[in-house]
Motif scaffolding. Structure first.
Motif, PDB file in Angstrom:
ATOM      1  N   ALA A 188      54.403  76.637  13.634  1.00 54.19           N
ATOM      2  CA  ALA A 188      54.723  75.279  13.194  1.00 54.19           C
ATOM      3  C   ALA A 188      56.157  75.200  12.658  1.00 54.19           C
ATOM      4  N   GLN A 189      56.591  76.246  11.948  1.00 50.02           N
ATOM      5  CA  GLN A 189      57.967  76.281  11.447  1.00 50.02           C
ATOM      6  C   GLN A 189      58.982  76.233  12.584  1.00 50.02           C
ATOM      7  N   ALA A 190      58.602  76.822  13.730  1.00 52.24           N
ATOM      8  CA  ALA A 190      59.513  76.877  14.886  1.00 52.24           C
ATOM      9  C   ALA A 190      59.453  75.603  15.721  1.00 52.24           C
ATOM     10  N   GLY A 191      58.635  74.620  15.302  1.00 48.18           N
ATOM     11  CA  GLY A 191      58.597  73.332  15.996  1.00 48.18           C
ATOM     12  C   GLY A 191      57.482  73.157  17.000  1.00 48.18           C
ATOM     13  N   PHE A 192      56.594  74.156  17.130  1.00 45.56           N
ATOM     14  CA  PHE A 192      55.468  74.029  18.055  1.00 45.56           C
ATOM     15  C   PHE A 192      54.371  73.164  17.436  1.00 45.56           C
ATOM     16  N   ASP A 193      53.659  72.423  18.289  1.00 48.13           N
ATOM     17  CA  ASP A 193      52.446  71.734  17.860  1.00 48.13           C
ATOM     18  C   ASP A 193      51.319  72.762  17.845  1.00 48.13           C
ATOM     19  N   VAL A 194      50.650  72.920  16.707  1.00 48.49           N
ATOM     20  CA  VAL A 194      49.686  74.004  16.527  1.00 48.49           C
ATOM     21  C   VAL A 194      48.289  73.467  16.255  1.00 48.49           C
ATOM     22  N   THR A 195      47.325  73.984  17.003  1.00 45.79           N
ATOM     23  CA  THR A 195      45.918  73.729  16.731  1.00 45.79           C
ATOM     24  C   THR A 195      45.343  75.007  16.134  1.00 45.79           C
ATOM     25  N   LEU A 196      44.888  74.929  14.887  1.00 45.18           N
ATOM     26  CA  LEU A 196      44.344  76.111  14.205  1.00 45.18           C
ATOM     27  C   LEU A 196      42.818  76.024  14.232  1.00 45.18           C
ATOM     28  N   ASN A 197      42.214  76.970  14.938  1.00 49.07           N
ATOM     29  CA  ASN A 197      40.764  76.937  15.176  1.00 49.07           C
ATOM     30  C   ASN A 197      40.026  77.979  14.356  1.00 49.07           C
ATOM     31  N   ASP A 198      38.901  77.563  13.796  1.00 46.29           N
ATOM     32  CA  ASP A 198      37.969  78.514  13.184  1.00 46.29           C
ATOM     33  C   ASP A 198      36.574  77.921  13.270  1.00 46.29           C
TER      34      ASP A 198
ATOM     35  N   ARG B  67      63.676  75.737   1.671  1.00 49.15           N
ATOM     36  CA  ARG B  67      63.404  74.551   2.480  1.00 49.15           C
ATOM     37  C   ARG B  67      63.096  73.390   1.532  1.00 49.15           C
ATOM     38  N   THR B  68      63.102  72.161   2.074  1.00 51.10           N
ATOM     39  CA  THR B  68      62.854  70.973   1.255  1.00 51.10           C
ATOM     40  C   THR B  68      61.369  70.610   1.302  1.00 51.10           C
ATOM     41  N   GLU B  69      60.974  69.726   0.401  1.00 50.56           N
ATOM     42  CA  GLU B  69      59.592  69.222   0.383  1.00 50.56           C
ATOM     43  C   GLU B  69      59.282  68.491   1.684  1.00 50.56           C
ATOM     44  N   GLU B  70      60.284  67.778   2.225  1.00 53.91           N
ATOM     45  CA  GLU B  70      60.105  67.053   3.490  1.00 53.91           C
ATOM     46  C   GLU B  70      59.862  68.027   4.649  1.00 53.91           C
ATOM     47  N   GLU B  71      60.594  69.130   4.652  1.00 50.31           N
ATOM     48  CA  GLU B  71      60.408  70.146   5.687  1.00 50.31           C
ATOM     49  C   GLU B  71      59.018  70.774   5.587  1.00 50.31           C
ATOM     50  N   LYS B  72      58.591  71.026   4.375  1.00 55.27           N
ATOM     51  CA  LYS B  72      57.243  71.565   4.163  1.00 55.27           C
ATOM     52  C   LYS B  72      56.193  70.623   4.742  1.00 55.27           C
ATOM     53  N   ARG B  73      56.311  69.331   4.438  1.00 53.56           N
ATOM     54  CA  ARG B  73      55.340  68.346   4.909  1.00 53.56           C
ATOM     55  C   ARG B  73      55.362  68.256   6.437  1.00 53.56           C
ATOM     56  N   ALA B  74      56.550  68.311   7.035  1.00 52.75           N
ATOM     57  CA  ALA B  74      56.666  68.232   8.496  1.00 52.75           C
ATOM     58  C   ALA B  74      55.987  69.427   9.170  1.00 52.75           C
ATOM     59  N   ILE B  75      56.128  70.604   8.564  1.00 57.23           N
ATOM     60  CA  ILE B  75      55.482  71.810   9.113  1.00 57.23           C
ATOM     61  C   ILE B  75      53.967  71.656   9.053  1.00 57.23           C
ATOM     62  N   LEU B  76      53.452  71.247   7.900  1.00 57.98           N
ATOM     63  CA  LEU B  76      51.997  71.074   7.743  1.00 57.98           C
ATOM     64  C   LEU B  76      51.462  70.001   8.693  1.00 57.98           C
TER      65      LEU B  76
ATOM     66  N   GLY C 220      45.452  76.172   3.078  1.00 58.40           N
ATOM     67  CA  GLY C 220      45.827  76.327   1.666  1.00 58.40           C
ATOM     68  C   GLY C 220      46.814  77.474   1.485  1.00 58.40           C
ATOM     69  N   ALA C 221      46.583  78.583   2.205  1.00 54.96           N
ATOM     70  CA  ALA C 221      47.496  79.730   2.131  1.00 54.96           C
ATOM     71  C   ALA C 221      48.860  79.367   2.705  1.00 54.96           C
ATOM     72  N   ILE C 222      48.863  78.599   3.810  1.00 56.83           N
ATOM     73  CA  ILE C 222      50.128  78.161   4.418  1.00 56.83           C
ATOM     74  C   ILE C 222      50.892  77.268   3.445  1.00 56.83           C
ATOM     75  N   SER C 223      50.186  76.317   2.837  1.00 59.57           N
ATOM     76  CA  SER C 223      50.811  75.392   1.897  1.00 59.57           C
ATOM     77  C   SER C 223      51.403  76.136   0.699  1.00 59.57           C
ATOM     78  N   LYS C 224      50.683  77.150   0.222  1.00 61.31           N
ATOM     79  CA  LYS C 224      51.163  77.955  -0.905  1.00 61.31           C
ATOM     80  C   LYS C 224      52.450  78.697  -0.536  1.00 61.31           C
ATOM     81  N   ASN C 225      52.479  79.285   0.686  1.00 58.12           N
ATOM     82  CA  ASN C 225      53.678  79.986   1.154  1.00 58.12           C
ATOM     83  C   ASN C 225      54.872  79.038   1.234  1.00 58.12           C
ATOM     84  N   LEU C 226      54.625  77.837   1.780  1.00 56.58           N
ATOM     85  CA  LEU C 226      55.708  76.867   1.953  1.00 56.58           C
ATOM     86  C   LEU C 226      56.191  76.329   0.605  1.00 56.58           C
ATOM     87  N   SER C 227      55.259  76.157  -0.330  1.00 55.86           N
ATOM     88  CA  SER C 227      55.641  75.687  -1.669  1.00 55.86           C
ATOM     89  C   SER C 227      56.545  76.700  -2.362  1.00 55.86           C
ATOM     90  N   ARG C 228      56.266  77.979  -2.130  1.00 55.69           N
ATOM     91  CA  ARG C 228      57.112  79.034  -2.695  1.00 55.69           C
ATOM     92  C   ARG C 228      58.529  78.938  -2.118  1.00 55.69           C
TER      93      ARG C 228
END
Length: 283
Positions: free
Chosen positions: A23-33, A59-68, A44-52
């Motif tokens: 997602a950071q590299a700009g790909f559209d990602v489907t995360l399956n489980d 990175r900015t808050e806007e970049e974090k939101r765009a990745i998620l 939640g783990a991804i969001s925590k990493n990005l918040s750090r």
């Protein structure tokens, strides 16, 4: 071929890390489980990493939101019907992986690449259950995925050059370093790493030194960032045992025999950090 849409199967530590870097590299990602709670734990783990990263000014808050926003939840493998590549990061078990690849072969578009994040299992054997072995490949990311630069790219017996080249180009877009590896048990990373860890466990088992002393020797004497017993706990002792068994079975050499102490800890449920106890105790 051009890769734009990615499905990652498994929202655990490895799968969520792979989804994050895609997602950071700009790909559209489907995360399956299999369950929504697993997906939520992964996101939640991804969001925590990005918040750090935001806190440290990387990175900015806007970049974090765009990745998620580029990561979509999936609870059904049918969602693989419109992706360009699937990266499977499920449990390290041949039967499980073959079952997933059989289904993906029926669901994924004809052009789609089917990749596995296996750390030790034969790519050729996984590919054999599909009707597209030329499009099956190994992408072995290192843990933790957002930090570690290496990706071992493993060709199966039938993997086409075009497929390898597409995966290599994608890996570079993820800001990772691809290394081409042939399809042998354990590839390069775990063929070298796991016997070292296994020997450290034998050193403890035979009473040569305490666990702390063994780890200190490798950290202070060999400049390793963490000792082999701590690293084993971090990897998971069940995973270490499975890889050693794969090496022993696949290469047929007694030097790969798993240490009895490793077997005993796994049988006791002492799996390392994830279970709260391995060679060390974790709160």
């Amino acid at each position: 071929m051009s890769i734009k849409k990615v499905m990652v199967i498994g929202a655990g530590q490895m799968g969520s890390g792979i989804a994050q870097v895609c997602a950071q590299a700009g790909f559209d990602v489907t995360l399956n489980d299999m369950k929504q709670e697993f997906f939520e734990r992964g996101i939640g783990a991804i969001s925590k990493n990005l918040s750090r990263d935001v806190e440290k000014g990387r990175r900015t808050e806007e970049e974090k939101r765009a990745i998620l926003d580029r990561i979509t939840m999936s609870l059904d493998l049918q969602d693989a019907s419109n992706v360009d590549i699937v990266i499977e990061a499920a449990v390290e078990n041949m039967e499980v992986k073959q079952s997933i690849f059989k289904r993906l072969d029926e669901i994924a578009p004809a052009h789609a690449i089917l990749a596995t994040n296996t750390s030790s299992l034969p790519i050729t054997e996984i590919a054999a259950v599909t009707k597209r072995p030329a499009q099956v490949i190994g992408m072995h990311f290192m843990n933790p995925v957002p930090v570690m630069k290496l990706v071992e790219i493993i060709r199966g017996l039938a993997t086409e050059d075009e497929v390898y080249e597409s995966v290599e180009a994608m890996t570079r877009k993820l800001d990772k370093t691809p290394v081409e590896v042939n399809d042998f048990p354990g590839f390069v990373a775990n063929r070298i790493l796991l016997p070292m860890i296994n020997e450290a466990i034998y050193t403890l088992y035979e009473g040569v030194a305490t666990k702390e002393a063994i780890d200190d020797v490798m950290k202070l004497g060999m400049n390793h960032p963490m000792g082999p017993l701590t690293l084993a706990d971090f990897i998971g002792l069940d995973t270490c045992l499975y890889i050693m068994e794969t090496l022993h079975e696949g290469l047929g050499d007694s030097k790969y025999r798993p240490c009895p102490l490793l077997r005993k800890y796994v049988a006791a449920g002492w799996l390392g950090k994830k279970s709260g106890r391995g060679f060390y105790v974790y709160e």
